[in-house]
Motif scaffolding. Structure first.
Motif, PDB file in Angstrom:
ATOM      1  N   MET A   1       0.845  -1.178   0.000  1.00 23.40           N
ATOM      2  CA  MET A   1       0.000   0.000   0.000  1.00 23.40           C
ATOM      3  C   MET A   1       0.891   1.242   0.000  1.00 23.40           C
ATOM      4  O   MET A   1       1.870   1.310   0.712  1.00 23.40           O
ATOM      5  N   THR A   2       0.531   2.229  -0.793  1.00 22.50           N
ATOM      6  CA  THR A   2       1.359   3.426  -0.879  1.00 22.50           C
ATOM      7  C   THR A   2       1.154   4.310   0.341  1.00 22.50           C
ATOM      8  O   THR A   2       0.119   4.246   1.000  1.00 22.50           O
ATOM      9  N   LYS A   3       2.149   5.134   0.622  1.00 21.83           N
ATOM     10  CA  LYS A   3       2.100   5.988   1.803  1.00 21.83           C
ATOM     11  C   LYS A   3       1.463   7.341   1.534  1.00 21.83           C
ATOM     12  O   LYS A   3       1.191   8.089   2.458  1.00 21.83           O
ATOM     13  N   GLY A   4       1.227   7.676   0.293  1.00 21.43           N
ATOM     14  CA  GLY A   4       0.684   8.983  -0.059  1.00 21.43           C
ATOM     15  C   GLY A   4      -0.598   9.368   0.660  1.00 21.43           C
ATOM     16  O   GLY A   4      -0.692  10.466   1.218  1.00 21.43           O
ATOM     17  N   PRO A   5      -1.609   8.517   0.648  1.00 16.89           N
ATOM     18  CA  PRO A   5      -2.861   8.891   1.321  1.00 16.89           C
ATOM     19  C   PRO A   5      -2.685   9.133   2.820  1.00 16.89           C
ATOM     20  O   PRO A   5      -3.332  10.018   3.376  1.00 16.89           O
ATOM     21  N   VAL A  51      -2.859  12.254  14.502  1.00 14.33           N
ATOM     22  CA  VAL A  51      -1.950  11.335  15.201  1.00 14.33           C
ATOM     23  C   VAL A  51      -2.318   9.893  14.902  1.00 14.33           C
ATOM     24  O   VAL A  51      -1.438   9.059  14.628  1.00 14.33           O
ATOM     25  N   LEU A  52      -3.593   9.570  14.928  1.00 10.96           N
ATOM     26  CA  LEU A  52      -4.016   8.193  14.641  1.00 10.96           C
ATOM     27  C   LEU A  52      -3.709   7.812  13.192  1.00 10.96           C
ATOM     28  O   LEU A  52      -3.364   6.654  12.913  1.00 10.96           O
ATOM     29  N   THR A  53      -3.803   8.753  12.287  1.00 13.64           N
ATOM     30  CA  THR A  53      -3.433   8.490  10.901  1.00 13.64           C
ATOM     31  C   THR A  53      -1.942   8.198  10.795  1.00 13.64           C
ATOM     32  O   THR A  53      -1.519   7.287  10.076  1.00 13.64           O
ATOM     33  N   ALA A  54      -1.131   8.959  11.519  1.00 10.49           N
ATOM     34  CA  ALA A  54       0.314   8.719  11.511  1.00 10.49           C
ATOM     35  C   ALA A  54       0.644   7.354  12.113  1.00 10.49           C
ATOM     36  O   ALA A  54       1.524   6.640  11.607  1.00 10.49           O
ATOM     37  N   VAL A  55      -0.051   6.961  13.158  1.00 12.83           N
ATOM     38  CA  VAL A  55       0.160   5.635  13.754  1.00 12.83           C
ATOM     39  C   VAL A  55      -0.204   4.549  12.761  1.00 12.83           C
ATOM     40  O   VAL A  55       0.513   3.546  12.619  1.00 12.83           O
ATOM     41  N   GLY A  61       3.594   0.091   7.589  1.00 16.83           N
ATOM     42  CA  GLY A  61       4.935  -0.148   7.054  1.00 16.83           C
ATOM     43  C   GLY A  61       5.616  -1.358   7.642  1.00 16.83           C
ATOM     44  O   GLY A  61       6.625  -1.845   7.105  1.00 16.83           O
ATOM     45  N   ARG A  62       5.073  -1.882   8.738  1.00 12.86           N
ATOM     46  CA  ARG A  62       5.679  -3.071   9.349  1.00 12.86           C
ATOM     47  C   ARG A  62       5.339  -4.306   8.528  1.00 12.86           C
ATOM     48  O   ARG A  62       4.268  -4.405   7.936  1.00 12.86           O
ATOM     49  N   PRO A  63       6.247  -5.266   8.492  1.00 14.97           N
ATOM     50  CA  PRO A  63       5.964  -6.476   7.718  1.00 14.97           C
ATOM     51  C   PRO A  63       4.817  -7.288   8.343  1.00 14.97           C
ATOM     52  O   PRO A  63       4.658  -7.335   9.550  1.00 14.97           O
TER      53      PRO A  63
END
Length: 66
Positions: A1-5, A51-55, A61-63
């Motif tokens: 999944m891309t990180k852009g959104p 903050v929840l979006t950043a979490v 990003g974790r496998p």
């Protein structure tokens, strides 16, 4: 999944929270005390959402393990 959104949503909600906090301060200065609490609460809600979006972004990003 891309990180852009994730990045875009976190940035937009943090910006909205900042704008609403400034608006709450302006309302207080202009004497509209009855609206300050509602606007300030919504501002905090936007910061929490950012903050929840950043979490979520970090956790995505974790496998994945099964």
């Amino acid at each position: 999944m891309t990180k852009g959104p994730f990045v875009a949503m976190a940035a937009v909600t943090a910006t909205l929270g900042t704008v609403l906090a400034a608006f709450a301060l302006q309302l207080r200065a202009d004497g509209y005390e009855q609206y300050v609490e509602s606007v300030a609460t919504f501002s905090v809600l936007m910061f929490v959402t950012a903050v929840l979006t950043a979490v979520t972004w970090v956790r995505d990003g974790r496998p994945n393990t099964n």
